[in-house]
Design an enzyme around this catalytic site. Structure first.
Site: not given
Length: 332
Positions: A202, A212, A225, A256
C-alpha cells in the site's frame, strides 16, 4: 492473378479481429463478475443513501440500505463486498476504542448483511483511521504513529470483526508485524477459517483523497502517512512486504492503488503465484467518472478497459466502486 506480394501476406493477424465472435475466441484476458469485490460505505441512521460528493455515484448507506445493496450485489453475481465505516466524529478518540466495539457501525453491518445474504463473502477494513481523532491508521504518540501499540489495537479490531461474521479481514494499516499478530490471535480464538487479504503493498498515494472524504477522515488527518505507507518509487520493497506477509499468514495479498502500480501487480503474481488483488481506489474511480460525466470519455468503455488491465497484469480480482455497473453490463 496472384499478387506479387502474396508470399509476404501468409500471416494476417487481422483475420482473427474481423468479427466479435473471432475476437472472443482468441481473447487472452477476460473480465467476469467473479473478479469483482464491491467496496461500500456504511453510516448511522435508517433508510439513508447519502451521496459522497467527491465520488459521483457512490453512496454512504445506513445499515438497512446496506443490506438491500448487498442483496442486489449478490443477485448480480458479485461474490464479495468490503465494508468501510463512516464514523460519527463524536466517537473518534486518540486511543480509537470504537474500532473494536462489537456494536460499532461496521460490525453491525457485517451481522445484518451476513444474516440476510449468508453466501455473500464479507470483507472488512482493519485500520484505525475511521476511528482516530488524528486521522491516522495507527495510534499517535508525541506526533509519531507508534507501531506496536497500534498492532495490539488492530488485533482487537480483527477479533471483533471475526466474531461479527467477517469472511475476509483486510489489514490496510501497513504496520510492521500486524499480519502475524492477527493470524495468531485468530488461531487462538477459534477463527481459523477467517481469511486475511493483506494490503501488503500500500503506497503513500495522492489517489486516496475522495476515500478520506467518504469515511470522514480527511479533515482529521494531521500530517501525512509516509512513515508507514510505501514510497511510490519502490518496487523491490513491495516484493519484500509481500514475502513477509505471506510468511506471517496472509492468504491473499493486495496492491493499492491499482492502475498506477500495474507493474507491481505483475511482479507480485509472477514472483509469488499467490492470489493477488488490486484496489481501484477512489481517485482512480473519481477521475474516470468525472471525465465521463463531462463527456470527455466513454465512461462504460473506459471502466471496462481499466478493469481488464488489472486482469492482464495478473490480478485475480479487483476492488472497484464500479462493481454493480460492471456486473450489469457483463450480464446484459
Amino acid at each position: 492473378m496472384t499478387s506479387p506480394h502474396a508470399f509476404q501476406m501468409r500471416s494476417r493477424p487481422r483475420r482473427t479481429r474481423r468479427s466479435e465472435a473471432l475476437r472472443a475466441m482468441v481473447r487472452e484476458t477476460t473480465l467476469g463478475t467473479g473478479d469483482l469485490i464491491w467496496p461500500i460505505f456504511v453510516r448511522e441512521g435508517e433508510n439513508i443513501e447519502e451521496p459522497v460528493e467527491s465520488m459521483p455515484g457512490v453512496l454512504r448507506y445506513s445499515v438497512d440500505r446496506a443490506v438491500a445493496a448487498a442483496e442486489g450485489a449478490a443477485a448480480l453475481g458479485i461474490p464479495a463486498i468490503c465494508i468501510f465505516p463512516y464514523t460519527d466524529p463524536s466517537l473518534k478518540t486518540p486511543a480509537c476504542e470504537e474500532a473494536w466495539n462489537p456494536g460499532n457501525i461496521a460490525n453491525r453491518a457485517i451481522r445484518a448483511i451476513k444474516a440476510a445474504v449468508p453466501d455473500l463473502a464479507i470483507m472488512t477494513d482493519i485500520a484505525l483511521d475511521p476511528y482516530n481523532s488524528n486521522g491516522h491508521d495507527g495510534i499517535v504518540r508525541d506526533g509519531r504513529v507508534v507501531n506496536d501499540e497500534t498492532v495490539v489495537a488492530l488485533v482487537r479490531m480483527a477479533l471483533a470483526q471475526a466474531e461479527a461474521g467477517a469472511d475476509i479481514l483486510g489489514p490496510s494499516d501497513m504496520m510492521d508485524g500486524r499480519i502475524g499478530a492477527i493470524r495468531d490471535a485468530l488461531e487462538a480464538g477459534g477463527w481459523q477459517d477467517v481469511a486475511i487479504m493483506s494490503y501488503s503493498a500500500k503506497y503513500a498515494s495522492a489517489y486516496y483523497g475522495p476515500f478520506r472524504d467518504a469515511v470522514g477522515a480527511a479533515g482529521a488527518l494531521k500530517g501525512d502517512k509516509k512513515t508507514y505507507q510505501m514510497d511510490p518509487g519502490n518496487s523491490d520493497e513491495a516484493m519484500r512486504m509481500i514475502a513477509r506477509d505471506l510468511e506471517e499468514g496472509a492468504d491473499m495479498v493486495m496492491v493499492k492503488p491499482g492502475q498506477p502500480y500495474l507493474d507491481v501487480c505483475h511482479r507480485v503474481k509472477s514472483e509469488f503465484g499467490v492470489p493477488t488483488f488490486a484496489y481501484q481506489v477512489s481517485g482512480e474511480y473519481a477521475m474516470i467518472e468525472a471525465a465521463a460525466r463531462n463527456g470527455w470519455i466513454d465512461g462504460e468503455k473506459v471502466m471496462l478497459e481499466s478493469l481488464a488491465a488489472f486482469k492482464r497484469a495478473g490480478c485475480d480480482g479487483v476492488l472497484t466502486y464500479f462493481a454493480p455497473r460492471v456486473a450489469r453490463l457483463l450480464s446484459a
